[in-house]
Design an enzyme around this catalytic site. Structure first.
Site, PDB file in Angstrom:
ATOM      1  N   LYS A 175      41.782  33.364  35.612  1.00  0.00           N
ATOM      2  CA  LYS A 175      40.384  33.819  35.617  1.00  0.00           C
ATOM      3  C   LYS A 175      39.672  33.384  34.333  1.00  0.00           C
ATOM      4  O   LYS A 175      40.258  33.437  33.257  1.00  0.00           O
ATOM      5  CB  LYS A 175      40.336  35.347  35.746  1.00  0.00           C
ATOM      6  CG  LYS A 175      40.974  35.872  37.028  1.00  0.00           C
ATOM      7  CD  LYS A 175      41.086  37.382  37.016  1.00  0.00           C
ATOM      8  CE  LYS A 175      41.953  37.878  35.897  1.00  0.00           C
ATOM      9  NZ  LYS A 175      42.217  39.335  35.937  1.00  0.00           N
ATOM     10  N   THR A 208      30.852  45.457  32.660  1.00  0.00           N
ATOM     11  CA  THR A 208      31.936  44.678  33.280  1.00  0.00           C
ATOM     12  C   THR A 208      33.267  45.437  33.232  1.00  0.00           C
ATOM     13  O   THR A 208      34.325  44.821  33.342  1.00  0.00           O
ATOM     14  CB  THR A 208      32.117  43.323  32.557  1.00  0.00           C
ATOM     15  OG1 THR A 208      32.332  43.593  31.155  1.00  0.00           O
ATOM     16  CG2 THR A 208      30.921  42.411  32.736  1.00  0.00           C
ATOM     17  N   GLY A 210      36.374  46.979  34.372  1.00  0.00           N
ATOM     18  CA  GLY A 210      37.158  46.976  35.617  1.00  0.00           C
ATOM     19  C   GLY A 210      37.047  45.708  36.442  1.00  0.00           C
ATOM     20  O   GLY A 210      37.465  45.691  37.601  1.00  0.00           O
ATOM     21  N   THR A 211      36.526  44.623  35.853  1.00  0.00           N
ATOM     22  CA  THR A 211      36.357  43.385  36.641  1.00  0.00           C
ATOM     23  C   THR A 211      37.701  42.865  37.184  1.00  0.00           C
ATOM     24  O   THR A 211      37.804  42.522  38.365  1.00  0.00           O
ATOM     25  CB  THR A 211      35.715  42.263  35.794  1.00  0.00           C
ATOM     26  OG1 THR A 211      36.352  42.237  34.518  1.00  0.00           O
ATOM     27  CG2 THR A 211      34.235  42.456  35.622  1.00  0.00           C
ATOM     28  N   GLY A 212      38.708  42.811  36.298  1.00  0.00           N
ATOM     29  CA  GLY A 212      39.991  42.234  36.707  1.00  0.00           C
ATOM     30  C   GLY A 212      40.671  43.061  37.791  1.00  0.00           C
ATOM     31  O   GLY A 212      41.218  42.518  38.757  1.00  0.00           O
ATOM     32  N   CYS A 213      40.630  44.393  37.636  1.00  0.00           N
ATOM     33  CA  CYS A 213      41.261  45.283  38.626  1.00  0.00           C
ATOM     34  C   CYS A 213      40.570  45.125  39.975  1.00  0.00           C
ATOM     35  O   CYS A 213      41.222  44.993  41.020  1.00  0.00           O
ATOM     36  CB  CYS A 213      41.149  46.740  38.182  1.00  0.00           C
ATOM     37  SG  CYS A 213      41.895  47.085  36.593  1.00  0.00           S
TER      38      CYS A 213
HETATM   39  N1  LIG Z   1      30.041  37.745  33.164  1.00  0.00           N
HETATM   40  C1  LIG Z   1      30.595  37.391  34.330  1.00  0.00           C
HETATM   41  N2  LIG Z   1      29.846  36.837  35.292  1.00  0.00           N
HETATM   42  C2  LIG Z   1      30.402  36.479  36.488  1.00  0.00           C
HETATM   43  N3  LIG Z   1      31.700  36.649  36.780  1.00  0.00           N
HETATM   44  C3  LIG Z   1      32.510  37.192  35.850  1.00  0.00           C
HETATM   45  C4  LIG Z   1      32.006  37.601  34.582  1.00  0.00           C
HETATM   46  N4  LIG Z   1      33.033  38.129  33.872  1.00  0.00           N
HETATM   47  C5  LIG Z   1      34.106  38.042  34.667  1.00  0.00           C
HETATM   48  N5  LIG Z   1      33.817  37.474  35.857  1.00  0.00           N
HETATM   49  C6  LIG Z   1      34.724  37.261  36.992  1.00  0.00           C
HETATM   50  O1  LIG Z   1      35.435  38.480  37.173  1.00  0.00           O
HETATM   51  C7  LIG Z   1      36.810  38.222  37.465  1.00  0.00           C
HETATM   52  C8  LIG Z   1      37.658  38.866  36.369  1.00  0.00           C
HETATM   53  O2  LIG Z   1      37.593  37.995  35.261  1.00  0.00           O
HETATM   54  P1  LIG Z   1      38.065  38.200  33.776  1.00  0.00           P
HETATM   55  O3  LIG Z   1      36.989  38.901  33.027  1.00  0.00           O
HETATM   56  O4  LIG Z   1      38.429  36.854  33.286  1.00  0.00           O
HETATM   57  O5  LIG Z   1      39.354  39.095  33.918  1.00  0.00           O
HETATM   58  P2  LIG Z   1      39.733  40.534  33.323  1.00  0.00           P
HETATM   59  O6  LIG Z   1      38.710  41.517  33.806  1.00  0.00           O
HETATM   60  O7  LIG Z   1      41.098  40.740  33.869  1.00  0.00           O
HETATM   61  O8  LIG Z   1      39.713  40.398  31.846  1.00  0.00           O
HETATM   62  C9  LIG Z   1      36.937  36.700  37.566  1.00  0.00           C
HETATM   63  O9  LIG Z   1      36.814  36.296  38.904  1.00  0.00           O
HETATM   64  C10 LIG Z   1      35.766  36.191  36.725  1.00  0.00           C
HETATM   65  O10 LIG Z   1      35.335  34.930  37.148  1.00  0.00           O
HETATM   66  C1  LIG Z   2      44.150  52.182  33.878  1.00  0.00           C
HETATM   67  C2  LIG Z   2      43.595  50.841  33.551  1.00  0.00           C
HETATM   68  N1  LIG Z   2      44.115  49.767  34.137  1.00  0.00           N
HETATM   69  C3  LIG Z   2      43.617  48.531  33.841  1.00  0.00           C
HETATM   70  C4  LIG Z   2      42.583  48.393  32.940  1.00  0.00           C
HETATM   71  C5  LIG Z   2      42.058  47.038  32.590  1.00  0.00           C
HETATM   72  O1  LIG Z   2      41.209  46.688  33.565  1.00  0.00           O
HETATM   73  P1  LIG Z   2      40.273  45.424  33.640  1.00  0.00           P
HETATM   74  O2  LIG Z   2      39.903  45.263  35.043  1.00  0.00           O
HETATM   75  O3  LIG Z   2      40.907  44.283  32.947  1.00  0.00           O
HETATM   76  O4  LIG Z   2      39.009  45.967  32.927  1.00  0.00           O
HETATM   77  P2  LIG Z   2      38.616  46.172  31.443  1.00  0.00           P
HETATM   78  O5  LIG Z   2      39.623  46.882  30.653  1.00  0.00           O
HETATM   79  O6  LIG Z   2      38.458  44.745  31.047  1.00  0.00           O
HETATM   80  O7  LIG Z   2      37.361  46.908  31.533  1.00  0.00           O
HETATM   81  C6  LIG Z   2      42.048  49.541  32.370  1.00  0.00           C
HETATM   82  N2  LIG Z   2      41.022  49.474  31.488  1.00  0.00           N
HETATM   83  N3  LIG Z   2      42.569  50.762  32.678  1.00  0.00           N
END
Ligand SMILES: Nc1ncnc2c1ncn2[C@@H]1O[C@H](COP(=O)(O)OP(=O)(O)O)[C@@H](O)[C@H]1O
Ligand SMILES: Cc1ncc(COP(=O)(O)OP(=O)(O)O)c(N)n1
Length: 276
Positions: A175, A208, A210-213
């Site tokens: 990602k 943003t 929780g995007t990854g989850c």
């Molecule tokens: N600012 C953003 N605009 C559009 N898509 C985003 C943005 N940030 C993250 N994404 C998308 O959200 C998903 C999670 O991405 P990422 O942020 O890299 O992971 P995580 O939340 O695990 O750190 C991916 O599909 C990424 O392309």
């Molecule tokens: C309980 C818990 N699990 C996973 C995460 C991390 O989630 P993620 O979607 O990567 O979101 P952010 O931490 O980037 O907001 C979490 N925070 N809590």
């Protein structure tokens, strides 16, 4: 009517934006029956993580046995696993119950910097869990830790994806949300043969959490419905794009993504079509 079931094995986020709560909301929105095995409880809100309370690995095993013996899931995703002991139990149960549609989101650190995985557990992740994964979905910092590479260029992303595939994950989604330099967000899908780039407009927002989850839960939900990995990845990308675009300005910090957004748009679109 067949009921498709998905299981999330992850931590609880009291604020509801990430972890188990984000996963179950996403499953529900995508019409998949959601089940959960909790690995840790976090005290967390939009301002950050205030506390982490891991469960005993036996408690995780008990939840997985309860599900495995009665409610076989069509897909499984992992999120925050916290320790090597929990990872080993999860891997053991995935093998015991032959759960093959496994999405491993190798969650390590929350956005605010709080660790959600012990450092020594990274080895267990690569040794025990990645070889069982159908898809793994690291962000860039996680991919660097798992592979030992410093990833800057697209070539280095492809190299990291190759290494993760060689570790046993049949598909890799790298990602690109964490790359601050690109105007668009670029995710990379690798199946061991070809690289597919999924690009979208980078949304300028701080909501943003929780995007990854949410992304990996959408992917697991689509796999549970029998979609191919490529189709499931495309839907997950559309789901997260809508969820970030309509992110929720709640709380004093990084608000959560909007789990209603994708389906709301589809419903609105369907409605407009019918009106014409
Ligand atoms: N600012 C953003 N605009 C559009 N898509 C985003 C943005 N940030 C993250 N994404 C998308 O959200 C998903 C999670 O991405 P990422 O942020 O890299 O992971 P995580 O939340 O695990 O750190 C991916 O599909 C990424 O392309
Ligand atoms: C309980 C818990 N699990 C996973 C995460 C991390 O989630 P993620 O979607 O990567 O979101 P952010 O931490 O980037 O907001 C979490 N925070 N809590």
């Amino acid at each position: 009517m067949k009921v498709f079931k998905a299981l999330t094995i992850a931590g609880s986020d009291s604020g509801g934006g990430a972890g188990i709560q984000a996963d179950l909301k996403t499953f529900q929105e995508l019409s998949v029956y959601g089940m959960s095995a909790i690995t840790a409880v976090t005290a967390q809100n939009t301002l950050g993580v205030q506390g982490v309370y891991p469960l005993d690995p036996e408690a995780v095993a008990g939840q997985l046995d309860a599900i495995g013996t009665d409610l076989p899931p069509d897909a499984v995703k992992t999120g925050m696993l916290f320790s090597g002991d929990i990872i080993r139990i999860v891997a053991e149960k995935v093998k015991q119950y032959e759960w093959s549609n496994l999405v491993v989101d190798p969650v390590m650190v929350a956005k605010g910097g709080s660790p959600l995985l012990q450092e020594e557990a990274v080895k267990s992740m690569t040794a025990h869990l990645l070889p069982l994964a159908l898809v793994t979905t690291p962000n860039l910092p996680e991919a660097e830790i798992l592979t030992g590479l410093h990833i800057q260029s697209l070539k280095e992303r492809e190299e990291a994806a190759r290494i993760l595939h060689a570790m046993g994950s049949r598909y890799v989604v790298l990602k690109g949300g964490h790359d601050p330099l690109t105007e668009n967000v670029v995710d990379l899908l690798y199946d061991g043969h070809e690289f597919i780039y999924l690009e979208s407009t980078r949304i300028k927002t701080r909501h943003t959490h929780g995007t990854g989850c949410t992304y990996s839960a959408a992917l697991a939900a689509e796999l549970a419905k029998g979609k191919s990995v490529t189709t499931a990845v495309e839907t997950a990308k559309a789901f997260i794009q809508a969820a970030i675009e309509d992110g929720l300005n709640i709380g004093g910090g990084h608000g959560p993504t909007n789990h209603f957004a994708y389906m709301n748009r589809l419903r609105r679109f369907g409605h407009d079509q019918n009106d014409q």
